[in-house]
Design a protein around this motif. Structure first.
Motif, PDB file in Angstrom:
ATOM      1  N   ARG A 350       0.813  -1.212   0.000  1.00  0.00           N
ATOM      2  CA  ARG A 350       0.000   0.000   0.000  1.00  0.00           C
ATOM      3  C   ARG A 350       0.854   1.273   0.000  1.00  0.00           C
ATOM      4  O   ARG A 350       0.485   2.287  -0.591  1.00  0.00           O
ATOM      5  N   ASN A 351       2.012   1.228   0.656  1.00  0.00           N
ATOM      6  CA  ASN A 351       2.865   2.422   0.690  1.00  0.00           C
ATOM      7  C   ASN A 351       3.813   2.491  -0.500  1.00  0.00           C
ATOM      8  O   ASN A 351       4.515   3.488  -0.688  1.00  0.00           O
ATOM      9  N   GLY A 352       3.840   1.426  -1.303  1.00  0.00           N
ATOM     10  CA  GLY A 352       4.629   1.446  -2.531  1.00  0.00           C
ATOM     11  C   GLY A 352       6.084   1.078  -2.379  1.00  0.00           C
ATOM     12  O   GLY A 352       6.803   1.002  -3.375  1.00  0.00           O
ATOM     13  N   ARG A 353       6.545   0.825  -1.165  1.00  0.00           N
ATOM     14  CA  ARG A 353       7.973   0.500  -0.997  1.00  0.00           C
ATOM     15  C   ARG A 353       8.242  -0.967  -1.317  1.00  0.00           C
ATOM     16  O   ARG A 353       9.316  -1.295  -1.833  1.00  0.00           O
ATOM     17  N   TYR A 354       7.293  -1.834  -1.004  1.00  0.00           N
ATOM     18  CA  TYR A 354       7.524  -3.268  -1.201  1.00  0.00           C
ATOM     19  C   TYR A 354       6.698  -3.790  -2.363  1.00  0.00           C
ATOM     20  O   TYR A 354       5.608  -3.298  -2.663  1.00  0.00           O
ATOM     21  N   LEU A 355       7.255  -4.800  -2.993  1.00  0.00           N
ATOM     22  CA  LEU A 355       6.626  -5.421  -4.152  1.00  0.00           C
ATOM     23  C   LEU A 355       6.611  -6.929  -3.930  1.00  0.00           C
ATOM     24  O   LEU A 355       7.645  -7.526  -3.611  1.00  0.00           O
ATOM     25  N   LEU A 356       5.447  -7.534  -4.074  1.00  0.00           N
ATOM     26  CA  LEU A 356       5.290  -8.974  -3.871  1.00  0.00           C
ATOM     27  C   LEU A 356       5.146  -9.671  -5.214  1.00  0.00           C
ATOM     28  O   LEU A 356       4.405  -9.196  -6.088  1.00  0.00           O
ATOM     29  N   SER A 357       5.860 -10.767  -5.394  1.00  0.00           N
ATOM     30  CA  SER A 357       5.754 -11.530  -6.635  1.00  0.00           C
ATOM     31  C   SER A 357       5.455 -12.995  -6.325  1.00  0.00           C
ATOM     32  O   SER A 357       5.859 -13.513  -5.286  1.00  0.00           O
ATOM     33  N   ARG A 358       4.749 -13.640  -7.246  1.00  0.00           N
ATOM     34  CA  ARG A 358       4.401 -15.058  -7.075  1.00  0.00           C
ATOM     35  C   ARG A 358       4.859 -15.827  -8.297  1.00  0.00           C
ATOM     36  O   ARG A 358       4.453 -15.529  -9.426  1.00  0.00           O
ATOM     37  N   ASP A 359       5.739 -16.781  -8.092  1.00  0.00           N
ATOM     38  CA  ASP A 359       6.043 -17.749  -9.144  1.00  0.00           C
ATOM     39  C   ASP A 359       5.446 -19.082  -8.717  1.00  0.00           C
ATOM     40  O   ASP A 359       4.752 -19.164  -7.708  1.00  0.00           O
ATOM     41  N   TYR A 360       5.705 -20.132  -9.473  1.00  0.00           N
ATOM     42  CA  TYR A 360       5.005 -21.380  -9.180  1.00  0.00           C
ATOM     43  C   TYR A 360       5.382 -21.955  -7.821  1.00  0.00           C
ATOM     44  O   TYR A 360       4.528 -22.514  -7.115  1.00  0.00           O
ATOM     45  N   MET A 361       6.625 -21.799  -7.418  1.00  0.00           N
ATOM     46  CA  MET A 361       7.078 -22.433  -6.189  1.00  0.00           C
ATOM     47  C   MET A 361       7.020 -21.517  -4.971  1.00  0.00           C
ATOM     48  O   MET A 361       6.831 -21.990  -3.849  1.00  0.00           O
ATOM     49  N   THR A 362       7.204 -20.221  -5.172  1.00  0.00           N
ATOM     50  CA  THR A 362       7.432 -19.336  -4.027  1.00  0.00           C
ATOM     51  C   THR A 362       6.687 -18.006  -4.146  1.00  0.00           C
ATOM     52  O   THR A 362       6.209 -17.619  -5.214  1.00  0.00           O
ATOM     53  N   LEU A 363       6.628 -17.325  -2.998  1.00  0.00           N
ATOM     54  CA  LEU A 363       6.297 -15.907  -2.909  1.00  0.00           C
ATOM     55  C   LEU A 363       7.588 -15.168  -2.581  1.00  0.00           C
ATOM     56  O   LEU A 363       8.355 -15.633  -1.737  1.00  0.00           O
ATOM     57  N   LYS A 364       7.805 -14.029  -3.214  1.00  0.00           N
ATOM     58  CA  LYS A 364       8.995 -13.237  -2.891  1.00  0.00           C
ATOM     59  C   LYS A 364       8.577 -11.804  -2.599  1.00  0.00           C
ATOM     60  O   LYS A 364       7.761 -11.219  -3.321  1.00  0.00           O
ATOM     61  N   LEU A 365       9.150 -11.259  -1.534  1.00  0.00           N
ATOM     62  CA  LEU A 365       8.895  -9.880  -1.156  1.00  0.00           C
ATOM     63  C   LEU A 365      10.138  -9.056  -1.465  1.00  0.00           C
ATOM     64  O   LEU A 365      11.228  -9.363  -0.966  1.00  0.00           O
ATOM     65  N   TRP A 366       9.976  -8.009  -2.285  1.00  0.00           N
ATOM     66  CA  TRP A 366      11.089  -7.181  -2.722  1.00  0.00           C
ATOM     67  C   TRP A 366      10.971  -5.779  -2.159  1.00  0.00           C
ATOM     68  O   TRP A 366       9.879  -5.217  -2.083  1.00  0.00           O
ATOM     69  N   ASP A 367      12.104  -5.205  -1.796  1.00  0.00           N
ATOM     70  CA  ASP A 367      12.192  -3.791  -1.444  1.00  0.00           C
ATOM     71  C   ASP A 367      12.631  -3.067  -2.715  1.00  0.00           C
ATOM     72  O   ASP A 367      13.691  -3.379  -3.276  1.00  0.00           O
TER      73      ASP A 367
END
Length: 511
Positions: A350-367
């Motif tokens: 919501r604040n735009g600093r973090y980005l969440l991605s989903r691939d087949y095996m995992t979730l990844k949280l990016w700064d």
């Protein structure tokens, strides 16, 4: 814990937030035992609006169904005042069916001899105005801009005669005389309004003029714009800009920028199509605008990378400002490496600093300020790694699971097989990992809903005040049913409440 009081997260001293206790809240469109699910009824998109007071779902039949929150409306939205009323205190968000409309119809592209499905791929809410709701919906080729508004419909009484006076005066035909000749005013018998209608000089007391008898307020959905003929490939994403005026649409090779008020032209801002299609190595899988910066957007690719682009740098954003990707470990490459690395969904916090991605095996949280690697990686399907060959044979390995973040950014969630979804603590040292199954919810209380077509999403509504515990996951994955999958889910923007789709049913959980 209760997430209904504004989504505040209780935290342990000097540590991550305490794990949430998730409970079943509501389900719309639940199947009865032995009932077969029609393909057109399967939910294909879910989206909360910015306030969280409205929820929209789209299905494979091209319909959009809207739900509205009721616990705020009934209790005035003030939880302190609830104690002074006779209403039962709502401990979580409650929704009810609002309306539905047919957004897309099946089409046929005669130039390419290609059928275009009516399935809704994405729904995005736009800014509300004057009490009207606005949203974008898209199938593979066409985006539509909808306005949903309450309209007053007036009912008019028909012109007729009063029964009590009709007997004395005869019928209308005996009172209204038709003549092909001009009237003779000298005899005083009749006056004329036209050459054909002759009325008694005193008028007709038993004739009633039409009047408004009542007016009803109905919800009316009107398509304001149709954005078509701009994509050669299937549209996988649409995303509103924070400026409230523009949005993007993305297909496999291009991203277009639109103005909401202009439907006959768009501007191509990203084009990854090579000169020779044989040189194509990756495609665009998802795209999303930054929630606060109108010049920033991100898009993901089938190679597992995320590119951040700045619209201020150039008209055609063929160069990214940042690249987020995680390099594979040496010696770990296999036939399935590229397939499972493909990102199916990305979401900004919501604040735009973090980005969440989903691939087949995992979730990844990016700064977004750190492109060296993800802040956190959450294992979702690691137990399925020994079964990748089977998953490839039945095409399950190509399933596109969505992901979402809580409004406070403390947690992330995504779906899995057997209608399971998983919630992880987003804190770097958090060990929270909860698994719930959308379909096994005890202590349900059946609620009647308005009569609607059998195809309808909300033909059956069940709600419960309190739910029981949900079963865990079989760690070895043997109990998974790959024919049932929870692909679509959304997190309430301000409270700990999740809406998720299992086939044609919309399940809601709260904490």
């Amino acid at each position: 814990m209760n997430g209904g009081d504004g989504g505040d997260v209780a935290a342990a001293p000097d540590g991550p937030p305490l794990p949430l206790d998730w409970k079943f809240s509501q389900v719309f469109g639940e199947r009865t035992a032995g009932e077969e699910v029609q393909e057109v009824d399967i939910i294909s998109a879910i989206e909360f609006d910015r306030s969280g007071d409205h929820l929209a779902t789209g299905d494979r039949g091209g319909r959009v169904v809207l739900f509205e929150r009721t616990d705020k409306k009934e209790h005035g939205g003030n939880r302190r005042n609830l104690e002074k009323t006779d209403y039962a205190i709502s401990r979580h968000p409650e929704f009810r069916y609002k309306t539905e409309f047919q957004s897309h119809e099946p089409e046929f592209d005669y130039l390419k001899s290609l059928e275009i499905e009516e399935k809704i791929n994405k729904i995005r809410w736009c800014q509300t105005a004057n009490g009207a709701l606005f949203l974008l919906s898209t199938n593979d080729k066409t985006i539509k801009y909808w306005k949903v508004q309450e309209k007053k419909i007036k009912k008019i009484a028909e012109m007729s005669m009063e029964p009590s006076k009709a007997a004395g005066n005869g019928n209308v035909s005996s009172t209204i005389v038709t003549s092909t000749h001009k009237p003779h005013l000298a005899n005083g018998g009749y006056t004329s309004l036209s050459n054909d209608l002759l009325f008694p000089a005193g008028g007709i007391p038993s004739l009633r003029l039409p009047v408004v008898t009542s007016s009803e307020t109905n919800l009316v959905a009107r398509c304001r714009r149709v954005y078509a003929h701009a994509h050669d490939y299937h549209i996988n994403s649409i995303s509103n800009n924070s400026d409230g005026e523009t949005f993007i649409s993305a297909d496999d090779l291009r991203i277009n920028l639109w103005n909401l008020e202009i439907s006959n032209q768009s501007f191509n801002i990203v084009d990854v199509k090579p000169t020779n299609m044989e040189d194509l190595t990756e495609v665009i899988t998802s795209a999303e605008f930054h929630p606060n910066h109108c010049h920033t957007l991100a898009y993901s690719s089938s190679k597992g990378s995320i590119r951040l682009i700045d619209l201020r740098q150039s008209a055609l954003c063929d160069k990214h400002s940042k690249l987020f990707e995680e390099h594979e470990a040496p010696g770990s490459r296999s036939f399935f490496t590229e397939i499972i690395a493909s990102i199916s969904d990305i979401k900004f916090g919501r604040n735009g600093r973090y980005l969440l991605s989903r691939d087949y095996m995992t979730l990844k949280l990016w700064d977004i300020n750190m492109d060296s690697g993800p802040v956190s990686t959450f294992q979702v399907h690691e137990h399925l790694r020994p079964r990748l060959c089977d998953l490839y044979e039945n095409d399950s390995i190509f399933d596109k699971f969505e992901c979402c973040l809580s409004g406070d950014g403390q947690r992330v969630a995504t779906g899995s097989y057997s209608n399971l979804f998983r919630v992880f603590g987003g804190h770097a040292v958090s060990t929270e990992a909860t698994t719930l199954e959308a379909s096994k919810n005890p202590m349900r209380r059946q609620v009647q809903t308005p009569s609607r077509p059998s195809r309808s999403l909300s033909s059956i509504t069940r709600a419960v005040r309190r739910g029981g515990d949900n079963p865990g996951v079989d760690a070895n994955g043997n109990s998974f049913d790959f024919t049932t999958k929870l692909l679509h889910l959304a997190w309430h923007p301000t409270e700990n409440s999740i809406a998720c789709a299992a086939a044609n049913s919309l399940y809601m959980y709260y904490a």
